[in-house]
Scaffold this active site. Structure first.
Site, mmCIF file in Angstrom:
data_model
loop_
_atom_site.group_PDB
_atom_site.id
_atom_site.type_symbol
_atom_site.label_atom_id
_atom_site.label_comp_id
_atom_site.label_asym_id
_atom_site.label_seq_id
_atom_site.Cartn_x
_atom_site.Cartn_y
_atom_site.Cartn_z
ATOM 1 N N GLU A 250 0.795 -1.234 0.000
ATOM 2 C CA GLU A 250 0.000 0.000 0.000
ATOM 3 C C GLU A 250 0.825 1.282 0.000
ATOM 4 O O GLU A 250 0.286 2.368 -0.183
ATOM 5 C CB GLU A 250 -1.013 0.003 1.150
ATOM 6 N N ASN A 251 2.143 1.148 0.133
ATOM 7 C CA ASN A 251 2.965 2.359 -0.035
ATOM 8 C C ASN A 251 3.149 2.738 -1.497
ATOM 9 O O ASN A 251 3.782 3.769 -1.787
ATOM 10 C CB ASN A 251 4.323 2.183 0.652
#
Lengths: 218, 233
Positions: A47-48
């Site tokens: 999710e980064n």
């Protein structure tokens, strides 16, 4: 016997399908990446801002600009893409991720999940977990069925502050595979050698037990 | 053309105008893609009472963590904190305030702020402590909470390459929150590894168009790694 962490990951990996985009949380969920069935292509989302996360780099490949959501150095697979945090969570909230696997402290019969905050202990934050549980349709929670003291983590109602409300339908524990629906837990599979009685004893929320409970296969 | 030249030669110039009690939006995820030079400059200036909006707060002795050493930070708006002992200590002593914000909501607060939208609705956090006290509205049978966007007095951003016009590209996952941060500062400062001539960056590949950027500076970067994980070849 209760499942090991690796066996838990192996059981979850059976939910993978060819062509799936998958987000794995930190801890046991991360291990699922080691058990992708032969001949199956899945892409892992971090999710980064990475879709198509590969294995850890060799010493020579280490790149400070290439990390996963656990802040570990990683590589990319062929066909990967990289994007901003806003784009990443657009994918997550928009329901584009096919499967999300994450850990929890507690779940309850109404599909509530508590995974980020224990009052009076240091609270570090929810990271992306609240977005993941709110956005994904297909979520598997991996957790221990009960605490070391035998206290159930599958409850009538979560006692800890929630990460998400009414969003969990599937739970794989070290003792059983359980689904959630109609305000109840539904026992679907038991870990090899674990008795239904033990599962019933360690499930505080209402549990529906069918006549035959098959053993898990890996 | 000089009107479009955003390059400054020193961090003193880059952070001119920063005052006590301002709000700063900072790019970065963990220690990846953080504006090391601007953070060092803020420490040097000794500005206090700052509200810092950033996914994390660095570690002891590096990243935003160094701004805790002289108690420059009044409040952090972050999704995950506490990788540093000093942070924990100041939090428990009541010297530091934290507004924990889900990661996707934080990214969208910056994006919306930069895009002129005062608020948005999200299902994230509904029914949790994050949703408490916030407006709830139902759309298509599902409950959403209203989250307000964020605009900073300053945004400090780490890019890979930029041209003098302020067009920026990012490298690998050092992109993270940086593009949104760049849009959401009243004054946006971008530090990069390399400044190139206008025209050298392919216009098709620009991540942050120069319109969002006020100051560009070439920096040097330690790029510390938080979790070095390797496999044997």
């Amino acid at each position: 016997m209760a499942l090991t962490r690796e066996q838990l990951a192996m059981r979850v990996s059976r939910e993978l399908q060819d062509g799936y985009y998958v987000n794995l949380g930190i801890g046991i969920p991360t291990l699922v990446a080691n058990y992708v069935p032969e001949g199956m292509d899945v892409m892992f989302q971090s999710e980064n801002g990475l879709l198509g996360m590969g294995q850890f780099p060799t010493e020579d490949e280490v790149d400070a600009d290439m990390i996963n959501a656990g802040k570990q150095t990683v590589t990319t697979v062929t066909g990967a893409s990289i994007f901003s945090s806003a784009e990443s969570f657009a994918m997550i909230r928009g329901g584009h991720v096919d499967l999300t696997v994450l850990g929890a402290f507690e779940v309850d019969v109404n599909g509530n999940i508590a995974s980020w905050m224990i009052p009076k202990k240091l609270i570090k934050g929810m990271g992306g977990a609240m977005d993941l549980v709110a956005g994904a349709d297909n979520i598997i929670v991996t957790m221990m069925h009960a605490s070391k003291h035998g206290d159930s983590k599958l409850l009538p109602e979560c006692s800890l502050p929630l990460t998400g409300a009414g969003c969990i339908k599937k739970v794989v524990t070290d003792l059983a595979y359980v689904e959630i629906g109609e305000g109840k837990f539904w026992l679907k599979e038991r870990a090899p050698g674990v008795s239904v009685d033990e599962i019933v004893e360690k499930t505080a929320g209402e549990l529906v037990v069918p006549d035959v409970v098959p053993e898990m296969e890996f | 053309m000089s009107g479009f030249n955003k390059v400054v030669d020193s961090y003193d110039e880059a952070l001119v105008g920063l005052k006590d009690n301002m709000t700063i939006i900072a790019g970065g995820f963990g220690l990846c893609g953080i504006p090391e030079g601007s953070i060092a400059q803020i420490k040097k200036m000794g500005t206090t009472g700052l509200t810092i909006v950033s996914n994390n707060c660095g570690v002891d002795g590096f990243g935003l963590g160094i701004l805790l050493e002289d108690k420059q930070v009044k409040k952090m708006v972050s999704s995950y904190v506490g990788e540093n002992a000093l942070f924990e200590q100041q939090l428990l002593a009541g010297e530091l305030e934290v507004e924990l914000t889900p990661q996707g909501t934080l990214a969208e607060k910056m994006r919306a702020g930069g895009a002129g939208l005062p608020a948005f609705y999200t299902a994230t956090g509904y029914g949790t402590p994050v949703g408490e006290g916030k407006e709830v509205r139902e759309f298509n049978g599902r409950q959403y909470i209203m989250e307000e966007s964020i605009v900073g007095d300053f945004a400090v951003v780490k890019g890979w390459k930029a041209d003098r016009y302020g067009n920026v590209i990012y490298r690998n996952t050092a992109q993270n929150f940086n593009p949104m941060a760049a849009t959401a500062g009243k004054i946006t400062v971008v530090e990069v590894e390399e400044i190139v001539e206008p025209g050298e960056l392919d216009p098709n590949h620009i991540h942050t168009p120069g319109i969002y950027v006020d100051r560009i500076i070439q920096g040097t970067f330690e790029k510390r790694i938080e979790q070095r994980t390797v496999r044997t070849a």
